[in-house]
Every structure is written in C-alpha cells, then in structure tokens.
Design a protein around this motif. Sequence first.
Motif, short mmCIF file in Angstrom:
data_model
loop_
_atom_site.label_atom_id
_atom_site.label_comp_id
_atom_site.label_asym_id
_atom_site.label_seq_id
_atom_site.Cartn_x
_atom_site.Cartn_y
_atom_site.Cartn_z
N GLU A 1 -64.67 -6.73 -24.07
CA GLU A 1 -63.41 -6.40 -24.68
C GLU A 1 -62.69 -7.66 -24.85
O GLU A 1 -62.45 -8.65 -24.34
N GLY A 2 -62.09 -7.22 -26.04
CA GLY A 2 -60.78 -8.32 -26.96
C GLY A 2 -61.30 -9.34 -27.89
O GLY A 2 -60.51 -9.69 -28.80
N VAL A 3 -63.08 -9.14 -27.73
CA VAL A 3 -63.78 -10.06 -28.55
C VAL A 3 -63.54 -10.22 -30.50
O VAL A 3 -62.92 -11.69 -30.84
N ASP A 4 -62.77 -8.96 -30.41
CA ASP A 4 -62.94 -8.87 -31.87
C ASP A 4 -61.62 -9.69 -32.30
O ASP A 4 -61.35 -10.12 -33.65
N LEU A 5 -60.16 -8.84 -31.16
CA LEU A 5 -59.25 -9.38 -31.85
C LEU A 5 -58.88 -10.90 -31.65
O LEU A 5 -58.08 -11.38 -32.32
N TRP A 6 -60.19 -11.33 -30.32
CA TRP A 6 -59.62 -13.06 -30.60
C TRP A 6 -60.45 -13.21 -31.81
O TRP A 6 -59.62 -14.99 -32.44
N ARG A 7 -61.89 -13.02 -32.36
CA ARG A 7 -61.82 -13.29 -33.92
C ARG A 7 -61.38 -13.54 -35.18
O ARG A 7 -60.74 -14.29 -36.00
N ARG A 8 -60.66 -12.37 -35.07
CA ARG A 8 -59.36 -12.22 -36.29
C ARG A 8 -58.68 -12.99 -35.65
O ARG A 8 -57.79 -13.31 -37.09
N ALA A 9 -58.01 -13.36 -34.77
CA ALA A 9 -56.73 -14.25 -34.28
C ALA A 9 -57.10 -15.92 -34.99
O ALA A 9 -56.37 -16.01 -35.44
N HIS A 10 -58.67 -15.46 -34.99
CA HIS A 10 -58.36 -17.72 -35.41
C HIS A 10 -59.12 -17.24 -36.70
O HIS A 10 -58.30 -18.23 -36.94
N GLU A 11 -59.24 -16.68 -37.17
CA GLU A 11 -59.52 -16.21 -38.43
C GLU A 11 -58.43 -16.07 -39.90
O GLU A 11 -57.62 -16.35 -40.57
N PRO B 1 -58.96 -18.59 -25.04
CA PRO B 1 -58.57 -17.90 -26.50
C PRO B 1 -57.87 -19.32 -27.54
O PRO B 1 -58.19 -18.24 -28.64
N VAL B 2 -57.80 -20.57 -26.72
CA VAL B 2 -57.83 -21.43 -27.60
C VAL B 2 -58.60 -21.81 -28.46
O VAL B 2 -58.43 -22.35 -29.84
N ILE B 3 -60.05 -21.89 -28.62
CA ILE B 3 -61.25 -21.87 -29.11
C ILE B 3 -61.38 -20.52 -29.74
O ILE B 3 -61.42 -19.76 -28.88
N ASN B 4 -62.16 -20.57 -30.90
CA ASN B 4 -62.86 -19.56 -31.76
C ASN B 4 -64.26 -19.39 -31.00
O ASN B 4 -65.43 -20.65 -30.00
N PRO B 5 -64.59 -18.32 -30.76
CA PRO B 5 -65.42 -17.28 -30.46
C PRO B 5 -66.57 -18.19 -29.77
O PRO B 5 -67.74 -17.82 -29.39
N ASP B 6 -66.88 -18.11 -31.50
CA ASP B 6 -68.47 -18.50 -31.87
C ASP B 6 -68.36 -19.91 -31.54
O ASP B 6 -69.52 -20.64 -30.79
N ASP B 7 -67.70 -21.13 -31.58
CA ASP B 7 -67.23 -22.02 -31.02
C ASP B 7 -68.16 -22.13 -29.06
O ASP B 7 -68.26 -23.09 -28.67
N VAL B 8 -66.87 -21.31 -28.67
CA VAL B 8 -67.02 -20.85 -27.17
C VAL B 8 -68.47 -20.71 -26.40
O VAL B 8 -69.51 -20.96 -26.01
N GLN B 9 -69.22 -19.90 -27.48
CA GLN B 9 -70.61 -19.31 -27.69
C GLN B 9 -71.44 -20.50 -27.45
O GLN B 9 -72.45 -20.58 -26.47
N ARG B 10 -71.06 -20.83 -28.24
CA ARG B 10 -71.79 -22.64 -28.51
C ARG B 10 -71.41 -23.01 -27.50
O ARG B 10 -72.68 -24.17 -26.76
#
Length: 217
Positions: free
Chosen positions: A186-196, A114-123
């Motif tokens: 599951e939880g990816v929206d919260l994960w993304r909002r946290a980084h935003e 979770p410490v990394i932005n999900p879009d960066d994790v995907q890449r």
Amino acid sequence: MTKRKVSNPLALAVLALLAERPMHPYEMSSTLRERAKEESIKLNYGSLYSVVESLRRHGLIDVRETIREGRRPERTVYAITENGRFELVDWMSELLSVPVKEYTQFEAALTLIPVINPDDVQRLLETRLIRLDAEIATVGGVMDEMARRGMPYLWAIEADYVRALRRAEREFVRDLAEKIRNGTLEGVDLWRRAHEGGELPSEEDWMRASEHLRRVK
C-alpha cells in the motif's frame, strides 16, 4: 522497568560470574570470552573495570583479596555481596518477564524507508535476505557443533533465540521485498512517483493517498 543503580548489561554478567565464585577482572573477561558471551553482551576490558568499580561502589560486590602470581602485577579478586545476589535475581527476573521497547537500527531504517527509491529498497532487502540466510546457517552450525560435543542446549539458548529472531526477520523482509516488487504494498505507487518527480511527499500527502485507497477499495 526498575531504575538500577548499575544498568549496564555487562554489570549483570559480572554479577552472574561472581555468583559462581570470586574472580579478578581479567578472569571475568577471559571467562566471558571462553563462553562466547561477547556475542550477546558488549565487552571490552576498559569498560569492564569501570563496571566492576561501579558495582563495588554501590555495595553489590566487594574486594575479597589481592593476589600476585609470579612477576605479574597484583590482581584484585572480587566477590558478590548479599545485596548483589538480590540485585542479580531481581534484575534477571525482570528481564525475563517484562518485554521492553528496544530501538534497533533496522527498525530505524524502516521508519525512514520512503527516502530511498522503492526499487533500490527492494534490491537492498534482497541483499539483506542473503546475509540473514548466511547468519542463520552459521548459528545453526555452531549449535550443531555444540550438540555434537555433548554440550547442553542451555549453553546455546541465546544462540537459538538469535536464530529465531533472524528467521522471523527473514520472513518479514522476504514478504516486504515481494510486495514492493509486485506492487501490492500500500502506497508504493505514490512512493515510486515521488522519486520519479524528485520530491518526497509530506505526511499529509501520504495520509490523503491512504484515504483515497481506502475509499477505492
């Protein structure tokens, strides 16, 4: 797992070599390298000497003779003892039959993801997929070449195990990257909002979000 007098995997390799015939440390090292065992067992000459001395000190191997070849320095030849043979068989039996918890670096990264932005994790995961595919192909090529040379599968069994692990990892990584990409994790929206928002949620926030999702479903 049994607490061993000497627990370094390199010690196990030394016992296995000496079960074949007496050897001096340089011959042990060269034999392990010739058989590509350093791909599975961490090997360096300095640690090999320490392992050999520890095995000797615990009575698992013993000095057979000291030899000199030409102008080369004296070399000490070691042989396995009866206690060493028992230890070798007992240790191998345990390793083959008892699964153990192994702490891998990738698992450590996943638990902190979770410490990394999900879009960066995907890449990053997609980059890992490319490297996994390359590794799988390389191992397969080595195995094909060994088979072409008439070498028995038994000599390549650890390579096949590594390939099986990498194939399973590839499927896991591909699935995880896809779920992040399409938003079904599951939880990816919260994960993304946290980084935003610039602030990571606490464990309690994650638990409340998961409980909310379960109620919605």
